[in-house]
Design a protein around this motif. Structure first.
Motif, PDB file in Angstrom:
ATOM      1  N   UNK A   2     -21.053 -21.336  14.186  1.00  0.00           N
ATOM      2  CA  UNK A   2     -21.184 -20.036  13.529  1.00  0.00           C
ATOM      3  C   UNK A   2     -22.499 -19.936  12.765  1.00  0.00           C
ATOM      4  N   UNK A   3     -22.860 -21.046  12.109  1.00  0.00           N
ATOM      5  CA  UNK A   3     -24.130 -21.058  11.372  1.00  0.00           C
ATOM      6  C   UNK A   3     -25.290 -20.793  12.320  1.00  0.00           C
ATOM      7  N   UNK A   4     -25.230 -21.460  13.458  1.00  0.00           N
ATOM      8  CA  UNK A   4     -26.290 -21.302  14.446  1.00  0.00           C
ATOM      9  C   UNK A   4     -26.378 -19.856  14.913  1.00  0.00           C
ATOM     10  N   UNK A   5     -25.205 -19.256  15.175  1.00  0.00           N
ATOM     11  CA  UNK A   5     -25.185 -17.871  15.637  1.00  0.00           C
ATOM     12  C   UNK A   5     -25.730 -16.936  14.567  1.00  0.00           C
ATOM     13  N   UNK A   6     -25.376 -17.225  13.311  1.00  0.00           N
ATOM     14  CA  UNK A   6     -25.896 -16.386  12.228  1.00  0.00           C
ATOM     15  C   UNK A   6     -27.415 -16.511  12.136  1.00  0.00           C
ATOM     16  N   UNK A   7     -27.909 -17.733  12.314  1.00  0.00           N
ATOM     17  CA  UNK A   7     -29.360 -17.925  12.256  1.00  0.00           C
ATOM     18  C   UNK A   7     -30.053 -17.172  13.385  1.00  0.00           C
ATOM     19  N   UNK A  64     -17.740 -13.834   4.365  1.00  0.00           N
ATOM     20  CA  UNK A  64     -17.390 -15.164   3.851  1.00  0.00           C
ATOM     21  C   UNK A  64     -18.666 -15.927   3.513  1.00  0.00           C
ATOM     22  N   UNK A  65     -18.519 -16.859   2.572  1.00  0.00           N
ATOM     23  CA  UNK A  65     -19.665 -17.696   2.232  1.00  0.00           C
ATOM     24  C   UNK A  65     -20.046 -18.550   3.443  1.00  0.00           C
ATOM     25  N   UNK A  66     -21.352 -18.690   3.664  1.00  0.00           N
ATOM     26  CA  UNK A  66     -21.834 -19.451   4.809  1.00  0.00           C
ATOM     27  C   UNK A  66     -21.364 -20.902   4.738  1.00  0.00           C
ATOM     28  N   UNK A  67     -21.142 -21.365   3.511  1.00  0.00           N
ATOM     29  CA  UNK A  67     -20.620 -22.717   3.285  1.00  0.00           C
ATOM     30  C   UNK A  67     -19.375 -22.988   4.152  1.00  0.00           C
ATOM     31  N   UNK A  68     -18.573 -21.949   4.356  1.00  0.00           N
ATOM     32  CA  UNK A  68     -17.309 -22.147   5.066  1.00  0.00           C
ATOM     33  C   UNK A  68     -17.450 -22.009   6.587  1.00  0.00           C
ATOM     34  N   UNK A 122     -22.602 -14.443   4.890  1.00  0.00           N
ATOM     35  CA  UNK A 122     -23.403 -14.188   6.078  1.00  0.00           C
ATOM     36  C   UNK A 122     -24.184 -12.892   5.946  1.00  0.00           C
ATOM     37  N   UNK A 123     -23.488 -11.852   5.488  1.00  0.00           N
ATOM     38  CA  UNK A 123     -24.127 -10.544   5.353  1.00  0.00           C
ATOM     39  C   UNK A 123     -25.262 -10.588   4.337  1.00  0.00           C
ATOM     40  N   UNK A 124     -25.047 -11.287   3.222  1.00  0.00           N
ATOM     41  CA  UNK A 124     -26.101 -11.375   2.196  1.00  0.00           C
ATOM     42  C   UNK A 124     -27.344 -12.086   2.727  1.00  0.00           C
ATOM     43  N   UNK A 125     -27.103 -13.121   3.549  1.00  0.00           N
ATOM     44  CA  UNK A 125     -28.233 -13.806   4.165  1.00  0.00           C
ATOM     45  C   UNK A 125     -29.045 -12.842   5.020  1.00  0.00           C
ATOM     46  N   UNK A 126     -28.359 -12.040   5.812  1.00  0.00           N
ATOM     47  CA  UNK A 126     -29.047 -11.082   6.679  1.00  0.00           C
ATOM     48  C   UNK A 126     -29.752 -10.022   5.844  1.00  0.00           C
ATOM     49  N   UNK A 127     -29.094  -9.605   4.772  1.00  0.00           N
ATOM     50  CA  UNK A 127     -29.653  -8.543   3.945  1.00  0.00           C
ATOM     51  C   UNK A 127     -30.962  -8.978   3.284  1.00  0.00           C
ATOM     52  N   UNK A 128     -30.971 -10.202   2.769  1.00  0.00           N
ATOM     53  CA  UNK A 128     -32.205 -10.706   2.140  1.00  0.00           C
ATOM     54  C   UNK A 128     -33.341 -10.714   3.160  1.00  0.00           C
ATOM     55  N   UNK A 142     -30.989 -26.478   9.859  1.00  0.00           N
ATOM     56  CA  UNK A 142     -30.376 -25.236   9.394  1.00  0.00           C
ATOM     57  C   UNK A 142     -31.117 -24.708   8.162  1.00  0.00           C
ATOM     58  N   UNK A 143     -31.314 -23.411   8.093  1.00  0.00           N
ATOM     59  CA  UNK A 143     -32.079 -22.834   6.991  1.00  0.00           C
ATOM     60  C   UNK A 143     -31.362 -21.619   6.420  1.00  0.00           C
ATOM     61  N   UNK A 144     -30.060 -21.738   6.208  1.00  0.00           N
ATOM     62  CA  UNK A 144     -29.302 -20.635   5.637  1.00  0.00           C
ATOM     63  C   UNK A 144     -28.992 -20.921   4.180  1.00  0.00           C
ATOM     64  N   UNK A 145     -28.827 -19.850   3.413  1.00  0.00           N
ATOM     65  CA  UNK A 145     -28.407 -20.014   2.029  1.00  0.00           C
ATOM     66  C   UNK A 145     -26.881 -20.103   2.019  1.00  0.00           C
TER      67      UNK A 145
END
Ligand SMILES: Nc1ncnc2c1ncn2[C@@H]1O[C@H](COP(=O)(O)OP(=O)(O)O)[C@@H](O)[C@H]1O
Ligand SMILES: [Mg+2]
Lengths: 266, 310
Positions: free
Chosen positions: B140-145, B131-135, B94-100, B86-89
């Motif tokens: 869900x993390x995989x889908x966000x990635x 929501x924070x990716x931590x949660x 989630x949105x902030x990760x995508x925005x960066x 996994x390589x998410x912050x």
């Protein structure tokens, strides 16, 4: 360039919220203020220049801590968490990633020191006369140089490690080394080798040159020169040369980090 | 133009470990290409070579016609990657990760907003975007990635074991998103996995890799047809003994391990009674017997003499 700015900005946002940075900056403000008001030796200092010299002794252990907190895991953390993989796969060179991160951290350091000093300066200005703000400003610039050199150092060591825990141990070691071990070595050497000269009232030149290896010694000397309390210095030992050596320190460790990072398998 | 093309792509570590060994691939645009192999086969290393994270020891690779060594930044603009780890912050939403990510690819503010909404919709994460990716759960993390990896509309998407560590349901959901992406956006997908079912269900073509070498490349159906025969698995008390007996007949023994004997044969259902009979005659106790049409596991077994999972 745009990507570099983006990385720098993210680094700033990530670190400005770091509670340890806020905490240690708060300590810095507290130390500056309490010592200016409470410590008798400072209260009765004939002029402000003299006070600065005393203040530097308080600042010099704290600022490296802020810099080390910022730098120690900045690269190792991202490698450990996997986000570095995502970053290096983006259309940005590794050199730019390192430059962006370093500039971001540098910005946080400058902001933290400026705010701490700024707050202190304001409070002082209201409550007692300060003849020479420019000295205080120079004092602050020197402190930023001190912090930056420690930041560059810890940034480099962060690139050597893949784990946050080992990076932390190394950071603690760096602090002890420059604060305690290095001065001991310097004094030991002086006693052992340079005794004769020292007894004759003249410290040998090479002893001053050793200072170039320790940002804390350079910082103390710079501030002493500012306060006018430094005497009998060798000709190569001037504010200009010290500032130059500071800049070389920062640049050197930054470049070493770039070199190392370009050779790292992520 | 080929989406991915490699010529004798090779990577050795420390001069001894040959992680990728003279791999030749050619992936068409719009294809879902499965890269199937056990742990340590060299899948991740191949992905890292193709995504410019590692430099090849020898050989060449091109993505959309751009060389992965000489035109790295061109390649990076064309690709999206979901790494095995996994390589998410996790300290960002989630949105902030995508925005960066979108900023790094130079998308304008308007483009960013539109694109983020679009990808969040596609992987059904709109509700949890702030929501924070931590949660987030693993799925869900995989889908966000996955959402992040095609934010910038890449031509080729690399997914390194995208469903590793997910439960059956989450895995199924991710499969659907992968198919949808391929269909709706026409993205070429290079997908590595050690689940034969995943390779079978998703891929247009599959390459089987073992010890850094590609053993075979073909459509999943073709691969299974190549083996042709049915597969009979027998758990019994003396597999070696049964093997000897069975080998005297026209049955083709694939292998034996512990108490398992695997036999490949035409018209398997007709051969089972015979096997049971000879086993009884020789005092071998059969615990279970099963027959299935060949799957990619059997294909792997056929080419390597060992099982994919084990
Ligand atoms: N950085 C590395 N240094 C040394 N060996 C490595 C490195 N990365 C991978 N390997 C080795 O290369 C081989 C292939 O690994 P990998 O590509 O991760 O396989 P897979 O992804 O198929 O499980 C393994 O034997 C692994 O131990
Ligand atoms: Mg892998």
């Amino acid at each position: 360039m745009k990507e570099l700015r983006c990385v720098a900005k993210k680094e700033i946002m990530d670190n400005i919220r770091n509670k340890w940075i806020i905490f240690s900056s708060g300590i810095l403000v507290l130390l500056l203020l309490t010592s200016l008001f409470l410590m008798p030796s400072l209260k009765y200092c004939a002029d402000f220049k003299e006070a600065i010299s005393q203040l530097a002794k308080l600042v010099s252990p704290i600022v490296p801590i802020i810099a080390l907190i910022l730098g120690y895991a900045s690269i190792a953390r991202e490698i450990e968490s996997g986000t570095m993989e995502a970053l290096v796969a983006m259309p940005i060179s590794r050199r730019e990633i390192i430059a962006g991160k370093f500039l971001g951290l540098l910005a946080v350091l400058v902001i933290s020191i400026s705010i701490s000093f700024g707050v202190s300066a304001m409070v002082i200005a209201f409550s007692r006369t300060m003849e020479n703000f420019s000295y205080f400003f120079l004092f602050m610039l020197y402190t930023i140089l001190l912090g930056s050199s420690f930041l560059a150092l810890s940034f480099f060591f962060s690139s050597l490690l893949r784990k946050r825990s080992s990076a932390l141990i190394l950071a603690i070691f760096i602090w002890f080394f420059f604060n305690l071990i290095m001065p001991l070595i310097q004094t030991g050497l002086l006693l052992e080798v340079g005794m004769k000269g020292a007894l004759a009232g003249k410290i040998p030149d090479w002893f001053y040159a050793l200072d170039f290896l320790n940002p804390l010694s350079m910082y103390t000397s710079l501030v002493d020169m500012l306060a006018g309390s430094a005497k009998n210095l060798p000709s190569f030992y001037t504010p200009y040369s010290l500032v130059a050596v500071f800049l070389i320190w920062i640049l050197l460790f930054f470049l070493l980090t770039v070199l190392k990072f370009e050779r790292t398998d992520i | 133009m080929k989406a991915i093309e490699t010529h004798n792509l090779t990577k050795t570590f420390n001069g001894v470990i040959i992680a990728v060994d003279r791999v030749n691939l050619s992936v068409e645009e719009g294809e879902i290409f499965g890269f199937l192999g056990p742990n340590g086969a060299g899948k991740t290393t191949t992905v890292k070579l193709l995504t410019t994270l590692l430099r090849p020891t020898s050989g060449t690779a091109k993505i959309c016609g751009y060389d992965v060594v000489r035109q790295r930044s061109k390649v990076r603009e064309k690709i999206g990657v979901v790494f095995q780890e996994p390589a998410l912050d996790t300290e960002l939403t989630g949105r902030e990760n995508l925005d960066f990510h979108a900023r790094m690819y130079g998308l304008s503010r308007k483009e960013r907003e539109e694109r983020i909404e679009y990808v969040l919709n596609l992987v059904d994460l709109v509700d949890r975007a702030d929501d924070l990716v931590r949660s987030y759960s693993g799925g869900m993390k995989r889908r966000l990635e996955i959402a992040r990896s095609f934010m910038h509309s890449p031509k080729v998407l690399f997914l390194d074991e995208p469903t590793l560590g997910l439960d059956a349901r989450a895995r199924f959901t991710v499969w659907n998103y992968i198919k949808r992406l391929n269909k709706e956006e026409g993205i070429t997908i290079f997908l590595t996995t050690h689940y034969m079912e995943e390779a079978d269900k998703l891929s247009d073509r599959v390459a089987i890799i073992n010890n850094g070498k590609i053993l075979v490349i073909d459509e999943p159906e073709e691969l299974k047809n190549r083996i042709g025969k049915d597969v009979i698995s027998i758990t019994c008390s003396h597999p070696e003994k049964l093997r000897e007996i069975v080998e005297r007949t026209d049955l083709n023994v694939v292998r034996t391990t512990n108490n398992l004997l695997v036999v490949s044969v035409n018209h398997g259902e007709e051969k089972i009674p015979m096997i049971v009979e000879v086993a009884n005659e020789n005092g071998i106790r059969i615990e279970s017997i099963s027959l299935h049409k060949p799957n990619l596991d059997d294909v792997f077994l056929h080419y390597t003499g060992r099982k994919l999972g084990g």
